[in-house]
Design an enzyme around this catalytic site. Sequence first.
Site, PDB file in Angstrom:
ATOM      1  N   LYS A  22       0.847  -1.210   0.000  1.00 40.93           N
ATOM      2  CA  LYS A  22       0.000   0.000   0.000  1.00 40.93           C
ATOM      3  C   LYS A  22       0.876   1.252   0.000  1.00 40.93           C
ATOM      4  O   LYS A  22       0.644   2.183  -0.773  1.00 40.93           O
ATOM      5  CB  LYS A  22      -0.874   0.007   1.250  1.00 40.93           C
ATOM      6  CG  LYS A  22      -1.563   1.338   1.524  1.00 40.93           C
ATOM      7  CD  LYS A  22      -2.444   1.316   2.740  1.00 40.93           C
ATOM      8  CE  LYS A  22      -1.710   1.562   4.014  1.00 40.93           C
ATOM      9  NZ  LYS A  22      -1.431   2.982   4.300  1.00 40.93           N
ATOM     10  N   ASN A  23       1.908   1.256   0.832  1.00 37.75           N
ATOM     11  CA  ASN A  23       2.707   2.469   0.999  1.00 37.75           C
ATOM     12  C   ASN A  23       3.734   2.680  -0.099  1.00 37.75           C
ATOM     13  O   ASN A  23       4.448   3.682  -0.095  1.00 37.75           O
ATOM     14  CB  ASN A  23       3.361   2.493   2.381  1.00 37.75           C
ATOM     15  CG  ASN A  23       2.309   2.632   3.473  1.00 37.75           C
ATOM     16  OD1 ASN A  23       1.152   2.962   3.192  1.00 37.75           O
ATOM     17  ND2 ASN A  23       2.688   2.360   4.705  1.00 37.75           N
ATOM     18  N   CYS A 117      -4.815  12.437  12.376  1.00 38.35           N
ATOM     19  CA  CYS A 117      -5.605  11.212  12.485  1.00 38.35           C
ATOM     20  C   CYS A 117      -5.374  10.658  13.891  1.00 38.35           C
ATOM     21  O   CYS A 117      -4.731  11.301  14.714  1.00 38.35           O
ATOM     22  CB  CYS A 117      -5.178  10.207  11.419  1.00 38.35           C
ATOM     23  SG  CYS A 117      -3.505   9.650  11.680  1.00 38.35           S
ATOM     24  N   ARG A 122       0.294  14.772  12.405  1.00 36.81           N
ATOM     25  CA  ARG A 122       0.785  14.491  11.051  1.00 36.81           C
ATOM     26  C   ARG A 122       0.870  15.766  10.201  1.00 36.81           C
ATOM     27  O   ARG A 122       0.203  15.922   9.188  1.00 36.81           O
ATOM     28  CB  ARG A 122      -0.062  13.407  10.414  1.00 36.81           C
ATOM     29  CG  ARG A 122      -0.079  12.171  11.319  1.00 36.81           C
ATOM     30  CD  ARG A 122      -0.668  10.983  10.710  1.00 36.81           C
ATOM     31  NE  ARG A 122       0.172  10.410   9.659  1.00 36.81           N
ATOM     32  CZ  ARG A 122      -0.226   9.342   8.961  1.00 36.81           C
ATOM     33  NH1 ARG A 122      -1.395   8.806   9.194  1.00 36.81           N
ATOM     34  NH2 ARG A 122       0.550   8.864   8.013  1.00 36.81           N
ATOM     35  N   ILE A 124       2.566  18.776   7.733  1.00 37.72           N
ATOM     36  CA  ILE A 124       3.253  18.643   6.432  1.00 37.72           C
ATOM     37  C   ILE A 124       4.343  19.708   6.279  1.00 37.72           C
ATOM     38  O   ILE A 124       4.748  20.052   5.166  1.00 37.72           O
ATOM     39  CB  ILE A 124       2.256  18.736   5.254  1.00 37.72           C
ATOM     40  CG1 ILE A 124       1.502  20.083   5.273  1.00 37.72           C
ATOM     41  CG2 ILE A 124       1.291  17.559   5.248  1.00 37.72           C
ATOM     42  CD1 ILE A 124       0.738  20.363   3.987  1.00 37.72           C
ATOM     43  N   ASP A 125       4.832  20.216   7.412  1.00 42.15           N
ATOM     44  CA  ASP A 125       5.830  21.293   7.358  1.00 42.15           C
ATOM     45  C   ASP A 125       7.095  20.882   6.592  1.00 42.15           C
ATOM     46  O   ASP A 125       7.674  21.710   5.862  1.00 42.15           O
ATOM     47  CB  ASP A 125       6.199  21.762   8.769  1.00 42.15           C
ATOM     48  CG  ASP A 125       6.690  20.616   9.638  1.00 42.15           C
ATOM     49  OD1 ASP A 125       6.009  19.567   9.683  1.00 42.15           O
ATOM     50  OD2 ASP A 125       7.778  20.729  10.236  1.00 42.15           O
ATOM     51  N   LEU A 126       7.497  19.629   6.691  1.00 41.53           N
ATOM     52  CA  LEU A 126       8.730  19.207   5.995  1.00 41.53           C
ATOM     53  C   LEU A 126       8.489  19.097   4.481  1.00 41.53           C
ATOM     54  O   LEU A 126       9.379  19.409   3.680  1.00 41.53           O
ATOM     55  CB  LEU A 126       9.226  17.879   6.566  1.00 41.53           C
ATOM     56  CG  LEU A 126       9.644  17.936   8.042  1.00 41.53           C
ATOM     57  CD1 LEU A 126      10.012  16.545   8.545  1.00 41.53           C
ATOM     58  CD2 LEU A 126      10.790  18.915   8.257  1.00 41.53           C
ATOM     59  N   ASP A 308       4.741   0.753  12.034  1.00 43.65           N
ATOM     60  CA  ASP A 308       3.479   0.130  11.606  1.00 43.65           C
ATOM     61  C   ASP A 308       3.308  -1.273  12.143  1.00 43.65           C
ATOM     62  O   ASP A 308       2.209  -1.831  12.096  1.00 43.65           O
ATOM     63  CB  ASP A 308       3.392   0.095  10.071  1.00 43.65           C
ATOM     64  CG  ASP A 308       3.246   1.485   9.488  1.00 43.65           C
ATOM     65  OD1 ASP A 308       3.427   1.639   8.260  1.00 43.65           O
ATOM     66  OD2 ASP A 308       2.976   2.423  10.260  1.00 43.65           O
ATOM     67  N   VAL A 330       8.151   7.324  16.582  1.00 39.97           N
ATOM     68  CA  VAL A 330       7.845   7.946  15.288  1.00 39.97           C
ATOM     69  C   VAL A 330       6.573   8.791  15.336  1.00 39.97           C
ATOM     70  O   VAL A 330       6.534   9.914  14.840  1.00 39.97           O
ATOM     71  CB  VAL A 330       7.747   6.872  14.177  1.00 39.97           C
ATOM     72  CG1 VAL A 330       7.339   7.493  12.854  1.00 39.97           C
ATOM     73  CG2 VAL A 330       9.074   6.132  14.048  1.00 39.97           C
ATOM     74  N   ARG A 400      -9.001  -0.689   4.586  1.00 41.97           N
ATOM     75  CA  ARG A 400      -8.414   0.305   3.688  1.00 41.97           C
ATOM     76  C   ARG A 400      -6.970  -0.075   3.344  1.00 41.97           C
ATOM     77  O   ARG A 400      -6.417   0.413   2.373  1.00 41.97           O
ATOM     78  CB  ARG A 400      -8.462   1.706   4.288  1.00 41.97           C
ATOM     79  CG  ARG A 400      -7.587   1.874   5.536  1.00 41.97           C
ATOM     80  CD  ARG A 400      -7.719   3.248   6.102  1.00 41.97           C
ATOM     81  NE  ARG A 400      -7.307   4.244   5.121  1.00 41.97           N
ATOM     82  CZ  ARG A 400      -7.512   5.545   5.274  1.00 41.97           C
ATOM     83  NH1 ARG A 400      -8.150   5.997   6.320  1.00 41.97           N
ATOM     84  NH2 ARG A 400      -7.088   6.405   4.373  1.00 41.97           N
TER      85      ARG A 400
HETATM   86  C1  EPZ Z   1       4.207   6.910   5.936  1.00 44.85           C
HETATM   87  O1  EPZ Z   1       3.437   7.956   6.498  1.00 44.85           O
HETATM   88  C2  EPZ Z   1       3.284   5.704   5.903  1.00 44.85           C
HETATM   89  N1  EPZ Z   1       2.130   5.990   5.051  1.00 44.85           N
HETATM   90  C3  EPZ Z   1       2.829   5.370   7.323  1.00 44.85           C
HETATM   91  O2  EPZ Z   1       2.027   4.196   7.251  1.00 44.85           O
HETATM   92  C4  EPZ Z   1       4.067   5.080   8.169  1.00 44.85           C
HETATM   93  O3  EPZ Z   1       3.676   4.824   9.498  1.00 44.85           O
HETATM   94  C5  EPZ Z   1       5.010   6.289   8.128  1.00 44.85           C
HETATM   95  O4  EPZ Z   1       5.345   6.606   6.761  1.00 44.85           O
HETATM   96  C6  EPZ Z   1       6.302   6.034   8.893  1.00 44.85           C
HETATM   97  O5  EPZ Z   1       6.950   4.908   8.374  1.00 44.85           O
HETATM   98  C7  EPZ Z   1       2.287   5.967   3.709  1.00 44.85           C
HETATM   99  O6  EPZ Z   1       3.367   5.733   3.185  1.00 44.85           O
HETATM  100  C8  EPZ Z   1       1.057   6.258   2.896  1.00 44.85           C
HETATM  101  P1  EPZ Z   1       6.240  10.396   7.969  1.00 44.85           P
HETATM  102  P2  EPZ Z   1       4.007   9.480   6.477  1.00 44.85           P
HETATM  103  O7  EPZ Z   1       6.096  11.628   7.159  1.00 44.85           O
HETATM  104  O8  EPZ Z   1       4.733   9.741   5.217  1.00 44.85           O
HETATM  105  C9  EPZ Z   1       6.297  13.713  11.337  1.00 44.85           C
HETATM  106  C10 EPZ Z   1       0.168   2.840   7.661  1.00 44.85           C
HETATM  107  O9  EPZ Z   1      -0.337   2.345   8.681  1.00 44.85           O
HETATM  108  N2  EPZ Z   1       6.256  14.671  10.214  1.00 44.85           N
HETATM  109  O10 EPZ Z   1       7.488   9.586   7.877  1.00 44.85           O
HETATM  110  O11 EPZ Z   1       2.869  10.366   6.837  1.00 44.85           O
HETATM  111  C11 EPZ Z   1       4.968  12.989  11.489  1.00 44.85           C
HETATM  112  O12 EPZ Z   1       4.078  13.770  12.259  1.00 44.85           O
HETATM  113  C12 EPZ Z   1       0.655   4.278   7.689  1.00 44.85           C
HETATM  114  O13 EPZ Z   1       0.319   2.233   6.566  1.00 44.85           O
HETATM  115  C13 EPZ Z   1       6.411  16.026  10.495  1.00 44.85           C
HETATM  116  O14 EPZ Z   1       6.588  16.426  11.645  1.00 44.85           O
HETATM  117  O15 EPZ Z   1       5.034   9.411   7.693  1.00 44.85           O
HETATM  118  C14 EPZ Z   1       5.357  11.706  12.172  1.00 44.85           C
HETATM  119  O16 EPZ Z   1       5.439  11.941  13.560  1.00 44.85           O
HETATM  120  C15 EPZ Z   1       0.487   4.921   9.050  1.00 44.85           C
HETATM  121  N3  EPZ Z   1       6.352  16.910   9.467  1.00 44.85           N
HETATM  122  C16 EPZ Z   1       6.750  11.421  11.604  1.00 44.85           C
HETATM  123  O17 EPZ Z   1       7.218  12.647  11.027  1.00 44.85           O
HETATM  124  C17 EPZ Z   1       6.143  16.517   8.166  1.00 44.85           C
HETATM  125  O18 EPZ Z   1       6.129  17.387   7.264  1.00 44.85           O
HETATM  126  C18 EPZ Z   1       6.751  10.341  10.529  1.00 44.85           C
HETATM  127  O19 EPZ Z   1       5.935  10.789   9.501  1.00 44.85           O
HETATM  128  C19 EPZ Z   1       5.982  15.141   7.901  1.00 44.85           C
HETATM  129  C20 EPZ Z   1       6.037  14.230   8.944  1.00 44.85           C
END
Ligand code: EPZ
Length: 421
Positions: A22-23, A117, A122, A124-126, A308, A330, A400
């Site tokens: 999925k990811n 969620c 979550r 999106i600042d980065l 996950d 995380v 999902r």
């Molecule tokens: C991906 O989410 C996966 N989803 C998640 O899987 C997975 O848990 C996560 O990566 C970590 O491995 C998909 O790929 C669709 P992140 P993502 O950006 O990209 C913080 C599942 O169950 N962050 O690596 O959203 C964030 O808040 C899902 O399949 C910022 O602070 O994860 C979190 O604490 C759940 N600012 C951490 O980084 C940002 O701009 C990791 O988030 C972006 C993220």
Amino acid sequence: MGKYLVHHSGPLSGEVVISGAKNAVLPLMAAALLSEDKCVIRDVPQLRDVAFMKEILTSLGAEIEEVEENTISIVTEDIVSTEAQFDLVNKMRASILVMGPLLARKGRARMPLPGGCAIGARPIDLHLKGLEALGAEIIFKDTYVEARAGGQGLIGDTIYLDFPSVGATENIMMAAVLAEGVTFIENAAEEPEIVDLANFLNKMGARIKGAGTDTIKIEGVKHLSGAKHTVIPDRIEAGTFMLAAAITRGNVRISNAVPDHLKPIIAKLRECGVRIEVGDEYLIVRGDLGPQSATDIKTLPYPGFPTDIQSPFMAYLTTVEGASTVIETVFENRFMHVSQLRKMGASIETAGNKAIIKGNASLRGTQVMATDLRAGAALVLAGLAAEGVTEISEIYHIERGYEKFIEKFRGLGAVIERIDD
Ligand code: EPZ
């Protein structure tokens, strides 16, 4: 809205075949927006999240066809809109992944700010920091965010990610492939899904090096062509079924897996006493060969232990000898499954991002609720081991993200009924 009735089952036995990840498939589908030519993606899992991504891409101008089961073609001859609809984005956070491709191809992208969620805010600042570094102007208007490239388009630059965010790495990579000049993403995410996306983009004509390491180099090109690609197997689904074999003390062959992506899970289950045979593209997990005991887990970005798998692994740890600790680094709120496991008789204490799990719980079936995709999977695993029947509500979270979830469990001998409300 449906429910699962999970009966005490096991030991599970037989073979389960892992679906496409999925990811991985979600960013791959978004990347298809970068070319006006046809992209063909194989091993696409039939999931609600994939259906949502299809809806979003179609609303932007993509034509998507089911070539055959689990294979889709995506052609985006022209992008008719650079704005993702609120109702679609609201259904799935990963919609944010269309931002980079829209900006790269059309110089503009407008998105409703994705909500948080159950597992965290979550932000999106980065993502936005990276797009801004490539020369995009970021404008916030009400609940929308807009990114606009300057007249000369995006310009490559060096971007340091404060956290190795998976989504931010993917979005920036997809924006940089058509930028002028060279982009470096430093402290990049190293997940296998990042490597899969880079491989697909390189097949389209991109020039990406270093995916899978903490520094990714992207040399911008003028144009990307269509390409064919097969999605990598879902390491989180594979890990979930490894734990199903362990928690039911079963003997399960997991096929179409990539053991190299599963190293932390293999290592931790072996520490607990589970025997695991590793083949080229399969694993055999033996939970039936002797006593199993506690271990300690700390989730980290890849190649560390995957967040996950934290909740499914915690369900398993309630059934082994001794006390285990789980630390979640995380996401800030990923212990929502703890209260539900306690309802089933587990003894778990939490303090901040640390949980202490007492083993040898006498789990018993009761009514519980899935709070997110992986927490729901954890409750199914606990239900297999619990006495009696466990009724799990809010199963849309589970369906999902896991293709043919209960069919695959039934194929291993699990007794699970699905009830539509
Ligand atoms: C991906 O989410 C996966 N989803 C998640 O899987 C997975 O848990 C996560 O990566 C970590 O491995 C998909 O790929 C669709 P992140 P993502 O950006 O990209 C913080 C599942 O169950 N962050 O690596 O959203 C964030 O808040 C899902 O399949 C910022 O602070 O994860 C979190 O604490 C759940 N600012 C951490 O980084 C940002 O701009 C990791 O988030 C972006 C993220």
